[in-house]
Structures are given as C-alpha cells and as structure tokens.
Design an enzyme around this catalytic site. Sequence first.
Site, PDB file in Angstrom:
ATOM      1  N   GLN A  93       2.737   0.912  -2.294  1.00 13.35           N
ATOM      2  CA  GLN A  93       2.263   0.500  -3.612  1.00 13.35           C
ATOM      3  C   GLN A  93       0.773   0.772  -3.804  1.00 13.35           C
ATOM      4  O   GLN A  93       0.034   0.992  -2.840  1.00 13.35           O
ATOM      5  CB  GLN A  93       2.533  -0.987  -3.819  1.00 13.35           C
ATOM      6  N   HIS A  94       0.360   0.761  -5.049  1.00  9.19           N
ATOM      7  CA  HIS A  94      -1.043   0.706  -5.487  1.00  9.19           C
ATOM      8  C   HIS A  94      -1.829   2.003  -5.362  1.00  9.19           C
ATOM      9  O   HIS A  94      -2.858   2.143  -6.009  1.00  9.19           O
ATOM     10  CB  HIS A  94      -1.829  -0.375  -4.722  1.00  9.19           C
ATOM     11  N   ASP A 120       7.412  -0.188  -2.156  1.00 12.66           N
ATOM     12  CA  ASP A 120       8.063  -0.445  -0.873  1.00 12.66           C
ATOM     13  C   ASP A 120       8.649  -1.846  -0.757  1.00 12.66           C
ATOM     14  O   ASP A 120       9.751  -2.015  -0.219  1.00 12.66           O
ATOM     15  CB  ASP A 120       7.108  -0.153   0.287  1.00 12.66           C
TER      16      ASP A 120
END
EC number: 2.7.1.17
Length: 472
Positions: free
Chosen positions: A71-72, A230
């Site tokens: 992520q991110h 994830d």
Amino acid sequence: MTLVAGVDSSTQSCKVVIRDAETGTLVRAGRAAHPDGTEVDPAAWWRALQEAIAEAGGLDDVAALAVGGQQHGMVCLDEAGAVVRPALLWNDTRSAGAAAELVDELGGGESGGRAWADAVGSVPVASFTITKLRWLARHEPENAARVVAVCLPHDWLTWRLGGASGLDALRTDRGDASGTGYWSPATGEYRLDLLERAFGRTLAVPTVLGPAEVAGRRPNGAPLGPGTGDNAAAALGVGALPGDVVVSIGTSGTVFSVADSPAADPSGTVAGFADATGRFLPLVCTLNAARVLDAAAAMLGVSLDELAKLALSAPAGADGLVMVPYLEGERTPNRPLATGAVHGLTLRTSTPAHLARAAVEGMLCALADGLDAMLAHGATANRIILVGGGARSEAVRRIAPEVFGCPVLVPEPGEYVADGAARQAAWVLAGGEQPPTWSTGRAQEYAGDGVPRIREQYAAARGLVLDRTAAA
C-alpha cells in the site's frame, strides 16, 4: 479445470499463485526478489513479476488474474505514461514533516486529526501517498512539474498487464485507494481538494472499481481484477469475516478487522481503510515486525529457528528485559525518527535467551497496543488470526497468547495476499455479490494464560524512548 492467478507484489518480493477457480486448490507458484530500499524503480517490480510468472509456468492457461500490492507507494507518471522518479514506498519516512504540515493546515492537533479523519477516514502519517506528494512538490520541483498522474504500485502493475494504453486506463480499488489520504471510504469519492492542497495542483488518478469489476484485459483477452492493497488481499485470502481480527507479521506489522461501517479515528492510530469486498478494514500498522526477529537473530548469530528455541527457553517477561523495537522509526505510535532500545539489562538478563525472548515479546507488544486501539474504537475480536512470515516462528505462536491474553488461530502456511488476489480473480470470472468460497485449510489453535506483566513492563519502557527530534 479453470485457473486463476493472484499476484502479491510486496516490499521484499513478488509471489504468483495459480489456483483452481472453483475450489482454490493450489496448482503451481513462482517467486522473485525485489530490491532493498525505501524507494524503487517500478521497472524492478515488472521484471520480478515476469520472473515469478515464468517460475510459475506462465499464464497461457490462466482465465483471470488480479494483483495485490504494498500500500501507499507513490508512482508518478508523466503525460506519456513514463515513470518520473523511483517510487517512494510506504516505509520511506522522509515525508514525516509533510504529514505534520498537512495536519496543521487543517487545524492542527486533535482538531486537524478530526478534520482528516472525517474527510478520508485516516490522519496522514509518513506512509501515506498524500504526504509523499507534498514532499515531492517541496523537495524535487523539477520532477513534480513533470507529473501528470499518480497511482499505487498495484495500480501500475495492473495497468502494465493490461497494455498500459493511456493514463485514462489506470484503475484501482477501494482497499488501496483508501490508503492514499485523498479518497474517502465513507463516501466512495476522491477528495481531489486535499490532493491539490498537498501537491499544489490536481493530478489524474485511477478510476476506483467495485470488488469484482474488470480493470482491463491481458493481450489474450483474460480479464484483470481490480486488485487491492496487501492487507485487504490478505483478509480475502484467509477468509476473514466481520468480527475477525487479523494480526499479520510481515515486513510491517498490521492488526485489522473486517467491519460493516467505516472508522474515523482523529488520533490517527486506527486507519479507516476499506476492504476488498465492499466492507471496511480498520487497521493499525507498525513499521517493525518480522525484521525485529531478523535483527535479533543477526545480533545473536543464530538462525530464526534457533532464535525461537532460545526465546522459549527464557521465562515470560524475560526477567524484566524489554526491547522496544523501533528499529526503522515507527508509524504507530507516530514516531518516525525514533530508534529502538533495550531496557532492564542486568547480569542476569545478559544472555542470548533473554534477548531473544525480549525481541519476540517487544514485537508482539507493539501489535497488542494496536489491538487495544482497535477494540477502543469499536472493533470486535471474536477470534484472532495470526498470519505472515513471522507467524511461522514457534516462539511467536506460543508467546502470542501470553501477550494478547487470548488464544490465537494460525492458518496453514500460505501466500495470503496472493491467495486473496487469486480469489478476487475467481470472483471476477464468476460474478455475483460475494467471492467464491474456498477452503483455507485447518487452522491450529495456540492457547495459554495471559501474562499481564509483559505488557506492563513494555509500556513502561516504551515511555522512555524519545524521538531524535524531541531529544534535540
């Protein structure tokens, strides 16, 4: 037999699983490493994906595919779709100052936290994409000037798998979009005003798809699922239901639950994410998890299995030796410049077994703090499911009930993120309101009496650790 593929493009590696779409039975799999570092050229992910696909026997017979990813991460593209600079990953903390600025700009302190939580379900920390965009605009203006679109790691891989046919073909899902800091799980809409506040101007962003919508097609016509982050993929992979709490011990540590309503914690401890099924995924994340075990094993010059044996040979509480495991700074609590510490070192506790025990307990205590925060914000813990690479440690499995104060379930070892992506791909093929039901195998239960002093001495030691900025 109809086959589907799931991809886990994680921080450390790319995993591909190919499963029977109806039963979930594993047919074959592949894996390839990612480079180290907190910024990575996305081309490295693409190369690793091709290697993992080849090791898994190719995709010629696969009817659908979906990608789960870390992520991110900030992937910036120019008007031609070329990557502008290496992607900043979730664990890159250089944007900590930008996160603080963004909270201050909406009121600062509790007021600013409430404004962000109400807007997008979460309060910005250095991990979030929006803070990385602010950092880029401030520190690399020439690169920032070239950026036309921003997407996430799994978005970029899905786009490439579909032929990368124009920026308007970028797609994402609710789960990963909810970790950007400029999309609201509660409303299902982008907050482009917040993106513009961070970056200075509006950028093109991926279209957010529903859980089983088609994100594109591979050259052979096989559909691509929307993919997800994830943690949302892992929840789908282990079959988590409302009331389940999943504790995942990977590169990062996460505590999350499937919920029917969105979360909005103004303190920023609980991130109000979305899941991959249309529900919500309140989550607490620590930066330091399985690598704490790796570091302790390296210090002692032993394998991870030997570390586990050492830890289990020491008493609960390690006779007062405590490790606060902020080895890479920390996200929860939000102390990005903190360092780790060992407290209670005496002649009695100066043994490999005590240090091994303190490392395991410290890592688990940090996650237990996350569980406390989840419960305080309305989460229900009908059962705790322990997953991730760190859950393979016998010491982690046996010490976890003492730290959490309740039994834990450990599913059969698997690639839960890739499995969740594969299950999503099967859902895209089958359609319907719910994903197909797959067997997750037999989970093993680990029980034991809680040992409150482990948490108590950890809390006391944690309060002694200072951020480097605070100490200066």
